[in-house]
Scaffold this active site. Sequence first.
Site, PDB file in Angstrom:
ATOM      1  N   CYS A 171       0.815  -1.204   0.000  1.00 51.42           N
ATOM      2  CA  CYS A 171       0.000   0.000   0.000  1.00 51.42           C
ATOM      3  C   CYS A 171       0.858   1.269   0.000  1.00 51.42           C
ATOM      4  CB  CYS A 171      -0.875   0.038   1.243  1.00 51.42           C
ATOM      5  SG  CYS A 171      -1.788  -1.460   1.528  1.00 51.42           S
ATOM      6  N   ARG A 185       4.675   0.265  -6.086  1.00 51.00           N
ATOM      7  CA  ARG A 185       4.735  -0.571  -4.888  1.00 51.00           C
ATOM      8  C   ARG A 185       3.794  -1.772  -4.985  1.00 51.00           C
ATOM      9  NH1 ARG A 185       6.598   2.469  -0.222  1.00 51.00           N
ATOM     10  NH2 ARG A 185       5.251   1.201   1.080  1.00 51.00           N
ATOM     11  N   TRP A 234      -3.147  -2.580  -1.264  1.00 51.50           N
ATOM     12  CA  TRP A 234      -2.780  -3.945  -1.638  1.00 51.50           C
ATOM     13  C   TRP A 234      -3.464  -4.829  -0.609  1.00 51.50           C
ATOM     14  CZ3 TRP A 234      -0.057  -8.171   0.371  1.00 51.50           C
ATOM     15  CH2 TRP A 234       0.420  -9.099  -0.567  1.00 51.50           C
ATOM     16  N   ASN A 247      -1.432   1.774   6.014  1.00 55.50           N
ATOM     17  CA  ASN A 247      -0.570   0.682   5.537  1.00 55.50           C
ATOM     18  C   ASN A 247      -0.261  -0.205   6.731  1.00 55.50           C
ATOM     19  OD1 ASN A 247      -0.475   2.100   3.190  1.00 55.50           O
ATOM     20  ND2 ASN A 247       1.715   2.517   3.222  1.00 55.50           N
ATOM     21  N   GLY A 248      -0.265  -1.508   6.534  1.00 53.13           N
ATOM     22  CA  GLY A 248       0.057  -2.416   7.647  1.00 53.13           C
ATOM     23  C   GLY A 248      -1.139  -3.279   7.988  1.00 53.13           C
ATOM     24  N   GLU A 299      17.734 -17.459  -8.236  1.00 52.85           N
ATOM     25  CA  GLU A 299      17.366 -16.079  -8.578  1.00 52.85           C
ATOM     26  C   GLU A 299      16.799 -16.003 -10.005  1.00 52.85           C
ATOM     27  OE1 GLU A 299      16.761 -13.524  -7.054  1.00 52.85           O
ATOM     28  OE2 GLU A 299      16.962 -11.839  -8.422  1.00 52.85           O
ATOM     29  N   LYS A 348      13.003 -14.685 -10.877  1.00 54.86           N
ATOM     30  CA  LYS A 348      12.743 -13.585 -11.814  1.00 54.86           C
ATOM     31  C   LYS A 348      11.689 -14.007 -12.835  1.00 54.86           C
ATOM     32  CE  LYS A 348      14.063 -10.608 -10.538  1.00 54.86           C
ATOM     33  NZ  LYS A 348      14.756 -10.641  -9.299  1.00 54.86           N
ATOM     34  N   GLU A 404       8.145 -14.487 -11.186  1.00 52.52           N
ATOM     35  CA  GLU A 404       7.414 -13.322 -10.699  1.00 52.52           C
ATOM     36  C   GLU A 404       6.909 -12.420 -11.816  1.00 52.52           C
ATOM     37  OE1 GLU A 404       9.470 -10.627  -8.014  1.00 52.52           O
ATOM     38  OE2 GLU A 404      11.365 -10.948  -9.027  1.00 52.52           O
ATOM     39  N   HIS A 440      17.105 -37.179  -7.568  1.00 53.77           N
ATOM     40  CA  HIS A 440      16.410 -37.621  -6.346  1.00 53.77           C
ATOM     41  C   HIS A 440      14.921 -37.296  -6.393  1.00 53.77           C
ATOM     42  CE1 HIS A 440      20.186 -38.847  -4.608  1.00 53.77           C
ATOM     43  NE2 HIS A 440      20.695 -37.690  -5.009  1.00 53.77           N
ATOM     44  N   LYS A 498       6.286  -4.179  -4.161  1.00 49.97           N
ATOM     45  CA  LYS A 498       7.726  -3.906  -4.141  1.00 49.97           C
ATOM     46  C   LYS A 498       8.290  -4.085  -2.744  1.00 49.97           C
ATOM     47  CE  LYS A 498      11.690  -2.544  -5.749  1.00 49.97           C
ATOM     48  NZ  LYS A 498      12.453  -3.611  -6.424  1.00 49.97           N
TER      49      LYS A 498
HETATM   50  C1  AGP Z   1      12.606  -9.828  -6.064  1.00 45.19           C
HETATM   51  O1  AGP Z   1      12.552  -9.612  -7.413  1.00 45.19           O
HETATM   52  C2  AGP Z   1      11.400  -9.678  -5.318  1.00 45.19           C
HETATM   53  N1  AGP Z   1      10.481  -8.778  -5.801  1.00 45.19           N
HETATM   54  C3  AGP Z   1      11.402  -9.967  -3.848  1.00 45.19           C
HETATM   55  O2  AGP Z   1      11.734 -11.315  -3.728  1.00 45.19           O
HETATM   56  C4  AGP Z   1      12.312  -9.138  -2.917  1.00 45.19           C
HETATM   57  O3  AGP Z   1      13.656  -9.424  -3.177  1.00 45.19           O
HETATM   58  C5  AGP Z   1      11.947  -9.442  -1.465  1.00 45.19           C
HETATM   59  O4  AGP Z   1      10.594  -9.121  -1.241  1.00 45.19           O
HETATM   60  C6  AGP Z   1      12.819  -8.715  -0.469  1.00 45.19           C
HETATM   61  O5  AGP Z   1      12.642  -7.335  -0.526  1.00 45.19           O
HETATM   62  P1  AGP Z   1      13.657  -6.372   0.177  1.00 45.19           P
HETATM   63  O6  AGP Z   1      14.987  -6.565  -0.496  1.00 45.19           O
HETATM   64  O7  AGP Z   1      13.105  -4.999  -0.023  1.00 45.19           O
HETATM   65  O8  AGP Z   1      13.742  -6.756   1.621  1.00 45.19           O
END
Ligand code: AGP
Length: 607
Positions: free
Chosen positions: A2, A27, A75, A101-102, A480, A484, A487, A503, A602
């Site tokens: 949010c 965000r 959000w 927010n929260g 990683e 990517k 997501e 395995h 974000k």
């Molecule tokens: C990565 O592309 C993500 N969007 C997500 O995994 C991110 O790295 C994670 O939420 C951690 O965020 P931060 O680095 O702001 O703590």
Amino acid sequence: MCGIIGYVGAQQASPILLNGLSKLEYRGYDSAGIAVYDGQALNVKKAKGRLKNLIDITKNGSEPTGTIGIGHTRWSTHGRPSDINSHPQTSGTGNVAVVHNGIIENYMELKEFLISTGVKFISETDTEVVAHLFEYYYDGDLLSTMQKVMERVDGSYALGILCKYHPDTIIAVRKESPLIIGLGNGENFIASDVAGILNYTRDIYYIDDKEIAIVKSGSVEIFDMYSRKIEKEIFHVDWDIEAAEKGGYEHFMFKEIMEQPKAVLNAISPRIKDGRISLDISLSPDELRGFDKLYIVGCGSAYHVGMVAKYIYEDMLRIPTVVQLASEFRYSNPIIDKRTLVIVISQSGETADSLAALREAKRLGATIVSIVNVVGSSIAKESDHVLYTWAGPEIAVATTKAYSTQLACIYMFALFMADSLGKISEEEYIAFIHALLKLPEDLKTVLELKEVTQKLASYYFNAKHIFFIGRNIDYAISLEGSLKLKEISYTASEAYAAGELKHGTISLIEEGSPVVALMTTEKLFDKMLSNIKEVKARGASVIAVTLDNARDISDEVDHVIKIPYIHPMMEASLAIVPLQFFSYYVASMRGCDIDKPRNLAKSVTVE
Ligand code: AGP
């Protein structure tokens, strides 16, 4: 997650609120709303979906009229995305409007209490209790009313509140969720994030936990829970709004991929002086010798950086290093004491799980070093030592340049520790420094792989499932690369330690299954080749990422991507770039919303 914005001044509030919300869109959100005092009442407009819907119903910000207001991008956590569940939420009389927010954790208990007093709820949100509580406790004084509300609510919150009885004031308060005050000339702002107000001011106050700001057009006063006035230092934001704009690129993600050489240079160059690492961290060799264990925590990509770090730190420093997801750490009863050095990695510095892990580690006596991008964020403020990544604002939900600068900080910290502890020869030290200094140029070279990866994406963008395999640091890169892809392109993907395939997971490989095989760990090249043969024998199409000085394997795989040789411990920095491009192009070919993938935010400021 949010976003919050608020304005009080002489200008019309609605256009400023909408502009602020547009800067907070990155965000992640599913609905948006504003409340503006029009001289008679608090006028609320809100709509499910993209900000465009709110812009439409406010006739491009021409209504509601009024010079004070609050706005929000939501959000969803409690209650599905809908017009009614959007913020601002209001009290029964409509005289109090709240953006939040929260999560209010005890909202059910508060709701029952308020219902028993005759209050009627109209939304499914936790936030609505705050509006009703504020009205319930209202005693003519905003500060004491706010304090009473805060005494009742548990959880995390950044709140912006408008109360019709005080039509010149916004009340802003936070606990475990970021909030800033923007200082203007005859006007002031509140926001959950600097980007929201950067078009109007660069001077800000950071609000700390449980501080209450009373914001008017000509004044900002901040108090603690006991009504003591707090003097704040003004923080001047030195990055430009352009840094948070697309600058001609179609997507922030692409821009941020392309910015990696510069971002890594920014992170590294001020910290290498006369061929030696010079960190803004005051840990003496004696203190470093006192640590018998390293713990690294983070979420998502930050956790993947930790995975790379584990391989490097155990190899270079010979200190046991545990990497843990921050969300698991806090409930795992970790074996931590004052002999443990905990490294918290976070781009935003506000990730709720990482912040909670930091606090738990501190409580257990550990020393905390954090690697953070956002200056002044909660994780940075609560750490004993901070290494800022200096990547500049990262807007795309999928991290790229923050990941790369986190890696750079991991390398520099490894070298700093190894040198202080006498765990590295002068020759190895010089070789590592040499590789670090070369890294930005090598990153420019791998950016040239964009066309190759675009072509590969055109072959595989329709694949139902894409696998990533690797060993050692290559396994960390696989995780990683796979994240990517998942997501932003919504392609099902798994990353496996290549030796683990047989395995269980190899049963998923069938004719045509795309497998991205990372082969940058020289000592494991032949082992990887064996794993490649195993999947090829079952019909997989293999894209291998190898070093440019590696043995030619073009006859054994379907495609080869070559990256420059840099240093055995630093290949992750180069190998990840073609994987970032690959995900980007797959997502683009699948028509996905690259910068704002569905369901994602974000900065994840709730648990
Ligand atoms: C990565 O592309 C993500 N969007 C997500 O995994 C991110 O790295 C994670 O939420 C951690 O965020 P931060 O680095 O702001 O703590």
